[in-house]
Design a protein around this motif. Structure first.
Motif, PDB file in Angstrom:
ATOM      1  N   LYS A 283      -4.754  20.343  83.839  1.00 32.55           N
ATOM      2  CA  LYS A 283      -4.086  20.361  85.148  1.00 32.55           C
ATOM      3  C   LYS A 283      -2.933  21.367  85.151  1.00 32.55           C
ATOM      4  CE  LYS A 283      -2.423  17.837  89.008  1.00 32.55           C
ATOM      5  NZ  LYS A 283      -2.154  16.550  89.635  1.00 32.55           N
ATOM      6  N   GLU A 284      -2.192  21.430  84.040  1.00 33.51           N
ATOM      7  CA  GLU A 284      -1.070  22.377  83.935  1.00 33.51           C
ATOM      8  C   GLU A 284      -1.557  23.816  84.076  1.00 33.51           C
ATOM      9  OE1 GLU A 284      -1.635  19.772  81.720  1.00 33.51           O
ATOM     10  OE2 GLU A 284      -0.137  18.630  82.855  1.00 33.51           O
ATOM     11  N   PHE A 285      -2.715  24.085  83.463  1.00 36.80           N
ATOM     12  CA  PHE A 285      -3.296  25.432  83.553  1.00 36.80           C
ATOM     13  C   PHE A 285      -3.709  25.734  84.999  1.00 36.80           C
ATOM     14  CE2 PHE A 285      -6.409  28.757  83.226  1.00 36.80           C
ATOM     15  CZ  PHE A 285      -5.921  29.576  82.222  1.00 36.80           C
ATOM     16  N   ALA A 286      -4.323  24.756  85.656  1.00 33.18           N
ATOM     17  CA  ALA A 286      -4.729  24.919  87.062  1.00 33.18           C
ATOM     18  C   ALA A 286      -3.507  25.194  87.936  1.00 33.18           C
ATOM     19  CB  ALA A 286      -5.467  23.670  87.534  1.00 33.18           C
ATOM     20  N   GLN A 287      -2.400  24.509  87.647  1.00 29.72           N
ATOM     21  CA  GLN A 287      -1.163  24.733  88.419  1.00 29.72           C
ATOM     22  C   GLN A 287      -0.652  26.153  88.217  1.00 29.72           C
ATOM     23  OE1 GLN A 287       0.972  21.432  86.729  1.00 29.72           O
ATOM     24  NE2 GLN A 287       0.548  20.089  88.476  1.00 29.72           N
ATOM     25  N   LYS A 288      -0.803  26.680  87.003  1.00 34.73           N
ATOM     26  CA  LYS A 288      -0.416  28.072  86.752  1.00 34.73           C
ATOM     27  C   LYS A 288      -1.294  29.020  87.551  1.00 34.73           C
ATOM     28  CE  LYS A 288       1.377  27.860  82.114  1.00 34.73           C
ATOM     29  NZ  LYS A 288       0.998  28.027  80.713  1.00 34.73           N
ATOM     30  N   HIS A 289      -2.606  28.756  87.497  1.00 35.38           N
ATOM     31  CA  HIS A 289      -3.545  29.622  88.209  1.00 35.38           C
ATOM     32  C   HIS A 289      -3.240  29.664  89.708  1.00 35.38           C
ATOM     33  CE1 HIS A 289      -7.268  31.514  89.519  1.00 35.38           C
ATOM     34  NE2 HIS A 289      -7.393  30.529  90.381  1.00 35.38           N
ATOM     35  N   TYR A 290      -2.919  28.503  90.288  1.00 32.22           N
ATOM     36  CA  TYR A 290      -2.688  28.417  91.737  1.00 32.22           C
ATOM     37  C   TYR A 290      -1.201  28.402  92.086  1.00 32.22           C
ATOM     38  CZ  TYR A 290      -7.615  27.665  93.045  1.00 32.22           C
ATOM     39  OH  TYR A 290      -8.964  27.825  93.306  1.00 32.22           O
ATOM     40  N   HIS A 291      -0.309  28.959  91.214  1.00 32.20           N
ATOM     41  CA  HIS A 291       1.140  28.827  91.436  1.00 32.20           C
ATOM     42  C   HIS A 291       1.602  29.302  92.811  1.00 32.20           C
ATOM     43  CE1 HIS A 291       0.865  32.972  89.857  1.00 32.20           C
ATOM     44  NE2 HIS A 291       1.932  33.193  90.618  1.00 32.20           N
ATOM     45  N   ASP A 292       0.900  30.293  93.373  1.00 36.26           N
ATOM     46  CA  ASP A 292       1.261  30.803  94.709  1.00 36.26           C
ATOM     47  C   ASP A 292       1.130  29.749  95.806  1.00 36.26           C
ATOM     48  OD1 ASP A 292       1.887  33.305  93.899  1.00 36.26           O
ATOM     49  OD2 ASP A 292      -0.011  34.241  94.531  1.00 36.26           O
ATOM     50  N   LEU A 293       0.351  28.730  95.542  1.00 31.76           N
ATOM     51  CA  LEU A 293       0.047  27.733  96.584  1.00 31.76           C
ATOM     52  C   LEU A 293       0.834  26.446  96.402  1.00 31.76           C
ATOM     53  CD1 LEU A 293      -3.855  28.188  96.620  1.00 31.76           C
ATOM     54  CD2 LEU A 293      -2.210  29.167  98.211  1.00 31.76           C
ATOM     55  N   LYS A 294       1.866  26.464  95.516  1.00 22.99           N
ATOM     56  CA  LYS A 294       2.497  25.181  95.154  1.00 22.99           C
ATOM     57  C   LYS A 294       3.187  24.466  96.311  1.00 22.99           C
ATOM     58  CE  LYS A 294       6.511  27.125  92.686  1.00 22.99           C
ATOM     59  NZ  LYS A 294       5.996  28.494  92.377  1.00 22.99           N
ATOM     60  N   GLU A 295       3.501  25.188  97.384  1.00 24.03           N
ATOM     61  CA  GLU A 295       4.127  24.531  98.550  1.00 24.03           C
ATOM     62  C   GLU A 295       3.096  23.938  99.512  1.00 24.03           C
ATOM     63  OE1 GLU A 295       7.253  24.246  98.288  1.00 24.03           O
ATOM     64  OE2 GLU A 295       7.507  25.750  96.687  1.00 24.03           O
ATOM     65  N   ARG A 296       1.836  24.242  99.297  1.00 25.86           N
ATOM     66  CA  ARG A 296       0.816  23.796 100.266  1.00 25.86           C
ATOM     67  C   ARG A 296       0.451  22.329 100.052  1.00 25.86           C
ATOM     68  NH1 ARG A 296      -1.505  28.762 101.801  1.00 25.86           N
ATOM     69  NH2 ARG A 296      -2.677  27.671 103.408  1.00 25.86           N
ATOM     70  N   PRO A 297       0.122  21.628 101.148  1.00 23.89           N
ATOM     71  CA  PRO A 297      -0.172  20.191 101.042  1.00 23.89           C
ATOM     72  C   PRO A 297      -1.380  19.881 100.158  1.00 23.89           C
ATOM     73  CG  PRO A 297      -0.704  21.034 103.251  1.00 23.89           C
ATOM     74  CD  PRO A 297       0.078  22.110 102.550  1.00 23.89           C
ATOM     75  N   PHE A 298      -2.306  20.822 100.041  1.00 21.01           N
ATOM     76  CA  PHE A 298      -3.526  20.559  99.263  1.00 21.01           C
ATOM     77  C   PHE A 298      -3.397  20.965  97.792  1.00 21.01           C
ATOM     78  CE2 PHE A 298      -4.017  24.663 101.495  1.00 21.01           C
ATOM     79  CZ  PHE A 298      -4.243  25.516 100.428  1.00 21.01           C
TER      80      PHE A 298
END
Ligand code: RTP
Length: 155
Positions: A49-64
């Protein structure tokens, strides 16, 4: 003296867990291959999950964001690097619009997916992202070399 080929454009493409689970690996790879792009790296991984969060870091403010990261880490992902002239932009064209309801028939998502949360594939959206994502997912020695190896590299 060695002739060095000009640096060829590369992009990061991932088949998400839904694409793998549905048996679409060969279908998706085939579309990039038939177009004429060159596969320079590939592996199967279950990202944390931590790796996925890194991959999608640009989207961290989005509700999904949270659901998206849970999903990416829910099963095997096929991580790839594809190379070729215009591969970043044209790869996005092969993939189709983010929301499969809006992707054209003939595109991967248009032909094979229905909902945005299960859109089976990811592709880098620009040169900077491509560089960052390739570095995040791959070590340099996992990529095929574009230029011929020098004597020192071979030895
Ligand atoms: P992609 O590169 O995957 O085409 O996506 P994108 O950058 O065009 O779109 P982005 O907004 O960055 O979304 C990335 C991924 O998040 C999931 N998503 N879910 N409303 C939702 O539930 C929603 N919106 C986006 C999708 O899997 C999308 O590919």
């Amino acid at each position: 003296q060695e002739v060095h080929a000009a640096e060829m454009e590369r992009t990061f493409i991932a088949i998400k867990p839904d694409g793998v689970q549905r048996g679409l690996i060969a279908e998706i790879i085939s579309r990039f291959e038939r177009k004429g792009f060159k596969l320079v790296a590939i592996k199967i991984v279950v990202p944390s999950k931590e790796f996925a969060q890194k991959h999608y870091h640009d989207l961290k403010e989005r509700p999904f964001f949270d659901g998206l990261c849970d999903f990416l880490s829910s099963g095997p992902v096929i991580a790839m690097v594809w190379e070729g002239e215009g591969v970043i932009k044209y790869g996005r064209k092969l993939i189709g619009a983010t929301d499969p309801q809006k992707s054209e028939p003939g595109t991967i998502r248009g032909d094979l997916a229905v909902v945005v949360g299960r859109n089976i594939i990811h592709g880098s959206d620009g040169p900077e992202t491509a560089k960052d994502e390739i570095n995040l997912w791959f070590k340099p020695d996992e990529l095929m070399a574009t230029k011929p190896l020098s004597r020192e590299e071979i030895a």
